[in-house]
Write an enzyme that holds these catalytic residues in place. Structure first.
Site, mmCIF file in Angstrom:
data_model
loop_
_atom_site.group_PDB
_atom_site.id
_atom_site.type_symbol
_atom_site.label_atom_id
_atom_site.label_comp_id
_atom_site.label_asym_id
_atom_site.label_seq_id
_atom_site.Cartn_x
_atom_site.Cartn_y
_atom_site.Cartn_z
ATOM 1 N N SER A 1 39.621 39.968 31.379
ATOM 2 C CA SER A 1 40.600 39.094 30.738
ATOM 3 C C SER A 1 40.869 39.534 29.291
ATOM 4 O O SER A 1 41.355 40.625 29.058
ATOM 5 C CB SER A 1 40.126 37.641 30.825
ATOM 6 O OG SER A 1 41.171 36.745 30.517
ATOM 7 N N ASP B 1 42.799 36.208 37.357
ATOM 8 C CA ASP B 1 41.838 36.451 36.283
ATOM 9 C C ASP B 1 40.404 36.300 36.808
ATOM 10 O O ASP B 1 40.055 35.288 37.405
ATOM 11 C CB ASP B 1 42.117 35.417 35.184
ATOM 12 C CG ASP B 1 41.401 35.707 33.889
ATOM 13 O OD1 ASP B 1 40.220 36.071 33.938
ATOM 14 O OD2 ASP B 1 42.025 35.537 32.826
#
EC number: 3.1.1.4
Length: 749
Positions: free
Chosen positions: A229, A549
């Protein structure tokens, strides 16, 4: 020995597809019937359709007013030979308003033998004859690599990098502690650096870390850098920069500070939005899935790498081709629409050399990711995705919650990102869009002619653009329901056989039963159902997969580094995850990583959360195997957390702060500040906030350089005692019965 792959066929049952080639040669005496021919001369074309093929429909061009057309057009279909494949051939007449079918016939493809080419005549309406040529071939090679082993490019990189690491260790540790290291020895430790997620907070914190590692010489000793991320955004900005590594992080971080000082809403001017939408429409009309992640990806790209939006992941190969930099690894998750990410998620890894899922041993070159696959073969190739699209996927939690990113108010906001995510249901993230629908603007039978279709497409595009514009401006259910925000790509495992699902590691015996019991294998860390379905397989029948994610399951990219084939000895991880307060225990994500490792039979040191009770909050913690002689493949973990401790009083290690200005600069909280300047959702950082976070993590890293150096020395000594760290015998490989006998004999030589 290099040609033998001990892990081939372990996860995916390798099967061969058929390539069916159809050449539409010509037709004679095309007719619409006696009455129809009196009114109009046919404008013929041919449609080919195989329902069992993933790219099922093809068509020739049409000829105006021609009853004896000669096409000589060739089309390919990739087929599963185990299915009943039938070709449907339709002769069509193109009209201004609505195209008309002049007849349909079928052909059983099983009547063509592999390797055989033959011409077959077909009759329509008793007088029209059409000649087609068929060729059936076995696809002996695929565009996917089926293996648990590292790819050849990474193996070559590791050898090149080994020379750099030896030189780096000698400079950092001195000649006495590194005197026996040489390129042919097996006692050179493999060191990895990890960065967590956490939005711009993680990105900026990691920028300070990388500056410290670069300038201290530690980075010269590192083989891998893995990010998740927010950390991947910094890695992307760094490795895509034209001047890196000749220009270090110090100069590049200044550019980054300037880029994040602006309000992200400035990226939503009408001119820029129009450009975004045009790019997205082009992608959608080519047949690729488009979701809100694509929009977020453009925003994050325009913010961080605005002068290099055309850069691609594969371009990073030039940064590592001679081992001059550590190999960057990035990650996201494949998730299912109806299952929580904590229960089921497949980790997808990205490197400049390959993209794939180690759980199944399926990998591809970066330029194949997003293309249409069937049974391991590309059936429709698209251009390689730009780096900014991948950045959007790697950090897609923020596209899911983009109303918080852009400051759009809603009536149901959690106080933290974690609370927001806990309130999400998978269907809210993925929406109700069927992953089995095709995006191509195909012409089914009876569609309008080209002019009418162009008008339809223009209207369709205008409507789609309007909807996306409304979404961007906030006047849309997208902001309230969060539907359709996950990234989506064509399923590269479509049509493969997954008869058995295996753990992440192909090796057995890496964790003793005693250690499993001591570690309370089934204890919940964050949720009673966490990792409950991680052994479940991917749906190989879905045409598309959702990718999100990785922080939605746990916020550290350990799965990339724990692959046994990488044989990592020392892991230096940096956790920028949000905590309820500055004084809260900092081990939640690390404990989840530990549990995941145990469940996948991967060696991992015991994480004792009670160390926080005994020693309090520290800048970093060290976790080692309790019994190295038993846990011989277990890495050492140095775990840095986000904490402002000695930085308050020292502007550099051993250099006290003296002036009131220096002390005021360092006097700040991270999670307890009521103004929340370091919130996960903050996408605008004034220069002072950037410098505080950047300098804090630079200081914390430099303040513990001796801890890192000591761990390096211990890793070298350990390697001397156990040089064959990742040595694997055939008896250690689960499901070895799937190996061909000739492969077994070669491997045992």
């Amino acid at each position: 020995m290099a040609s033998i792959d001990p892990y081939q066929h372990i996860i995916v049952e390798h099967q061969y597809s058929h390539r069916f080639t159809v050449t539409v040669i010509k037709a004679t005496n095309v007719t619409k019937g006696t009455f129809g021919d009196m009114l109009d001369t046919p404008d013929p074309y041919v449609e080919l359709y195989i329902s069992s093929a993933p790219d099922s429909r093809k068509r020739t061009k049409h000829f105006n007013n021609n009853i004896n057309p000669v096409w000589n057009e060739t089309f390919e279909f990739i087929l599963d030979p185990n299915q009943d494949n039938v070709l449907e051939i339709t002769l069509m007449d193109a009209n201004y308003v609505m195209d008309e079918s002049l007849g349909t016939t079928t052909f059983p493809i099983s009547s063509v033998k592999p390797g055989e080419k033959k011409q077959v005549p077909f009759t329509f309406n008793k007088v029209t004859e059409m000649i087609l040529e068929f060729l059936l071939e076995v696809c002996s090679s695929t565009d996917l690599r089926f293996s648990m082993a590292l790819c050849d490019q990474e193996k070559f990189f590791r050898q090149k990098r080994k020379n750099q690491v030896i030189n780096g260790l000698r400079k950092l540790l001195g000649p006495e502690k590194t005197k026996d290291l040489n390129p042919t020895s097996r006692d050179v430790p493999v060191i990895a650096v990890l960065g967590s997620g956490g939005g711009f907070r993680a990105m900026i914190g990691f920028s300070g870390v990388m500056k410290a590692l670069f300038e201290s010489g530690v980075l010269d000793c590192v083989t891998y850098i893995a990010g998740l991320s927010g950390s991947t955004w910094y890695m992307s900005a760094l490795y895509s920069h034209a001047d890196f590594p000749n220009k270090g992080p110090k100069e590049i971080n200044k550019e980054l500070m300037n880029n994040v000082s602006h309000n992200p809403l400035l990226l939503l001017t009408p001119q820029k939005v129009k450009r975004y939408i045009e790019a997205l429409w082009k992608k959608k009309s080519s047949g690729q899935p488009v979701t809100f992640t694509d929009i977020f990806a453009m925003l994050i790209g325009e913010t961080l790498i605005k002068d290099r939006m055309n850069r691609k992941l594969s371009h990073m190969q030039e940064k590592i081709s001679h081992g001059q930099c550590p190999l960057p690894l990035f990650t996201c998750l494949h998730v299912k629409p109806d299952v929580s990410e904590l229960m089921f998620a497949d980790w997808v890894e990205f490197s400049p050399y390959e993209i794939g899922m180690a759980k199944y041993g399926t990998f591809m070159p970066p330029d194949h990711f997003g293309s249409k696959f069937f049974m391991g073969t590309v059936i429709k190739k698209y251009e390689e995705n730009p780096l900014h699209f991948l950045m959007g996927v790697w950090g897609s939690a923020f596209s899911i919650l983009i109303n918080r990113v852009l400051g759009v108010s809603t009536n149901n906001q959690g106080s933290t990102m974690e609370e927001e995510i806990e309130n999400l249901k998978p269907k809210h993230i993925l929406g109700n869009d069927s992953s089995d629908s095709d995006d191509e603007m195909q012409e089914p039978k009876g569609t309008e002619n080209s002019k009418a279709e162009e008008e339809y497409q223009r209207n369709n595009q205008a409507s789609w653009v309007q909807r996306m514009l409304m979404a961007l401006l906030g006047d849309s259910a997208l902001f309230n329901t969060r539907e359709g925000r996950a990234g989506k790509v064509h399923n590269f495992m479509l049509g493969l056989n997954l008869n058995t699902s295996y753990p992440y590691s192909p090796l057995s015996g890496l964790c003793t039963q005693q250690s499993m019991e001591e570690d309370e294998f089934d204890a919940a860390v964050a949720d009673p159902d966490e990792f409950e379905q991680i052994y479940e397989p991917l749906d190989v029948k879905s045409k598309k997969i959702h990718i999100v994610d990785s922080g939605l399951t746990f916020n550290l990219p350990y799965p990339l580094i724990l692959r046994p084939q990488r044989g990592v000895d020392l892991i230096i991880s940096f956790d920028f995850s949000a905590r309820p307060s500055d004084s809260s225990p900092p081990f939640k994500e690390l404990l989840l990583a530990e549990k995941w490792a145990r469940m996948n039979k991967l060696p991992f040191p015991k994480i004792d959360p009670h160390v926080f009770d005994r020693e309090g909050l520290k800048e970093c913690y060290i976790f080692k195997p309790k019994n190295p002689s038993v846990e011989k493949d277990c890495p050492t973990v140095i775990h840095f957390v986000l904490a402002n401790l000695q930085f308050r009083n020292f502007k550099a290690p051993g250099v006290p702060r003296e002036t009131a200005e220096e002390k005021e600069f360092a006097d700040f909280d991270i999670f307890d500040d009521p103004e929340t300047p370091f919130s996960t959702f903050n996408f605008q950082y004034p220069n002072e906030a950037f410098k505080r976070l950047h300098d804090l993590m630079e200081f914390n890293t430099l303040n513990n350089i001796n801890v890192i150096k000591q761990a390096m020395v211990e890793s070298i000594e350990y390697r001397k005692q156990h040089p064959s760290r990742c040595s694997v015998s055939l008896n250690d490989v689960e499901a070895r019965k799937l190996l061909h006998k000739d492969s077994q004999s070669k491997f045992q030589m």
